[in-house]
Design a protein around this motif. Structure first.
Motif, short mmCIF file in Angstrom:
data_model
loop_
_atom_site.label_atom_id
_atom_site.label_comp_id
_atom_site.label_asym_id
_atom_site.label_seq_id
_atom_site.Cartn_x
_atom_site.Cartn_y
_atom_site.Cartn_z
N THR A 1 -106.18 -53.08 35.18
CA THR A 1 -105.49 -54.03 34.44
C THR A 1 -105.99 -55.58 34.87
O THR A 1 -106.14 -55.34 36.15
N GLY A 2 -106.25 -56.47 33.98
CA GLY A 2 -106.92 -57.67 34.60
C GLY A 2 -107.94 -57.62 35.11
O GLY A 2 -108.40 -58.28 36.16
N THR B 1 -111.38 -58.36 34.38
CA THR B 1 -112.57 -59.25 33.89
C THR B 1 -112.69 -60.34 35.27
O THR B 1 -114.11 -60.45 35.18
N ALA C 1 -108.16 -55.88 29.65
CA ALA C 1 -107.84 -57.31 29.66
C ALA C 1 -107.92 -57.77 28.39
O ALA C 1 -108.04 -57.13 27.42
N ARG C 2 -107.67 -59.22 28.25
CA ARG C 2 -107.38 -59.74 26.85
C ARG C 2 -108.79 -60.00 26.22
O ARG C 2 -108.71 -59.89 24.99
N LEU D 1 -114.69 -58.32 28.84
CA LEU D 1 -114.67 -56.87 29.15
C LEU D 1 -115.98 -56.33 29.01
O LEU D 1 -116.40 -55.42 29.79
N ASP E 1 -103.32 -57.42 25.45
CA ASP E 1 -102.44 -58.36 26.08
C ASP E 1 -101.30 -57.70 26.15
O ASP E 1 -100.34 -57.14 25.51
N ALA F 1 -103.07 -57.22 36.39
CA ALA F 1 -102.78 -58.26 35.65
C ALA F 1 -101.67 -59.21 36.10
O ALA F 1 -100.42 -58.62 36.53
#
Length: 258
Positions: free
Chosen positions: A13-14, A16, A38-39, A44, A65, A94
């Motif tokens: 996660t997180g 990028t 990621a968002r 991504l 998210d 993240a």
């Protein structure tokens, strides 16, 4: 870290930028296929394309998210899936920080922080454990912070939860084939402080780590099954010192990094 019959798949996660992107790069270099979360869907896809081209690994992307319960549920489903493409390593990375004191932040922002730093890794770890324990193997990496050892508002409190949970989970589940490691970095050259719009001035140069060094040291400790990884001797000393000094002194120190 995983059984020899598994395809090694890491969900990060997180992913990028910063620590998450470096975990993706180093794990891809080790032959892991990846699931990047990621968002920002465009970032991504760009990150995934680069990793596929450089390392020849399979890279899935999930734009989500993790503060949104529906998006988080989507990622939980992927983490908890069994079969040949099951996630064998989960990296809960993240996060974000809030520059103002607790009383000056909107309470909804504080809730978002808690949701991302505690609720998301808790739920993803729970989902991962269902299939990892059934398979008898797996690894969970939770990115904590040296701030978790200090009185540092809700960010430090959230990271203290990550540290405590990871210690307990490693003790409980390692005997069943699943290792859980909390990584507790300090100041790392990432987008973290830029997104908070806070100055990096005043932080001694020797306290800064680059993501590649941090992740290399973290993965070494993860491979050993350690419950907590504190990168470099300098930060081991910082953590030791924070436990010896009175809280009122530690609280005014410069431990605002990851």
């Amino acid at each position: 870290m995983n059984s020899t019959t598994d395809t090694h798949v890491a969900l990060i996660t997180g992913a990028t930028a910063g620590i998450g992107a470096e975990f993706a790069r180093q794990l891809a270099a080790e032959g892991f296929d990846l699931v990047l979360v990621a968002r920002d869907a465009d970032r991504l896809e760009e990150r995934a394309a680069g990793l596929r081209a450089e390392f020849g690994v399979t890279v899935e992307v999930l734009a989500a998210d993790l503060v949104s319960r529906s998006d988080l549920a989507m990622v939980e489903v992927r983490v908890g899936a069994s079969g040949a493409r099951r996630v064998t390593m989960l990296v809960n990375n993240a996060g974000f920080g809030l520059p103002k004191p607790f009383d000056e932040n909107p309470v909804d922002e504080e809730q978002r922080l808690l949701d991302l730093l505690v609720t998301a890794p808790m739920r993803l770890a729970h989902a991962a454990l269902q299939q990892m324990l059934a398979s008898g193997s797996g690894t969970i990496v939770n990115i904590a912070s040296v701030a978790g050892y200090t009185p540092r508002g809700t960010y430090g409190a959230s990271k203290a939860w990550v540290l405590s949970f990871s210690r307990w989970a490693n003790l409980t589940y390692r005997r069943r084939g699943v290792a859980v490691t909390a990584v507790a970095p300090g100041f790392v050259h990432t987008e973290f402080h830029d997104r908070m719009n806070v100055s990096k001035d005043g932080v001694p140069a020797f306290l800064w780590l680059d993501p590649s060094t941090l992740v290399r040291l973290a993965l070494r400790d993860v491979a050993k099954g350690r419950a907590v990884s504190i990168p470099t001797l300098r930060y081991k000393f910082v953590v030791l010192l924070s436990g010896l000094l009175p809280n009122r002194i530690v609280a005014v120190g410069a431990l605002r990094g990851r």
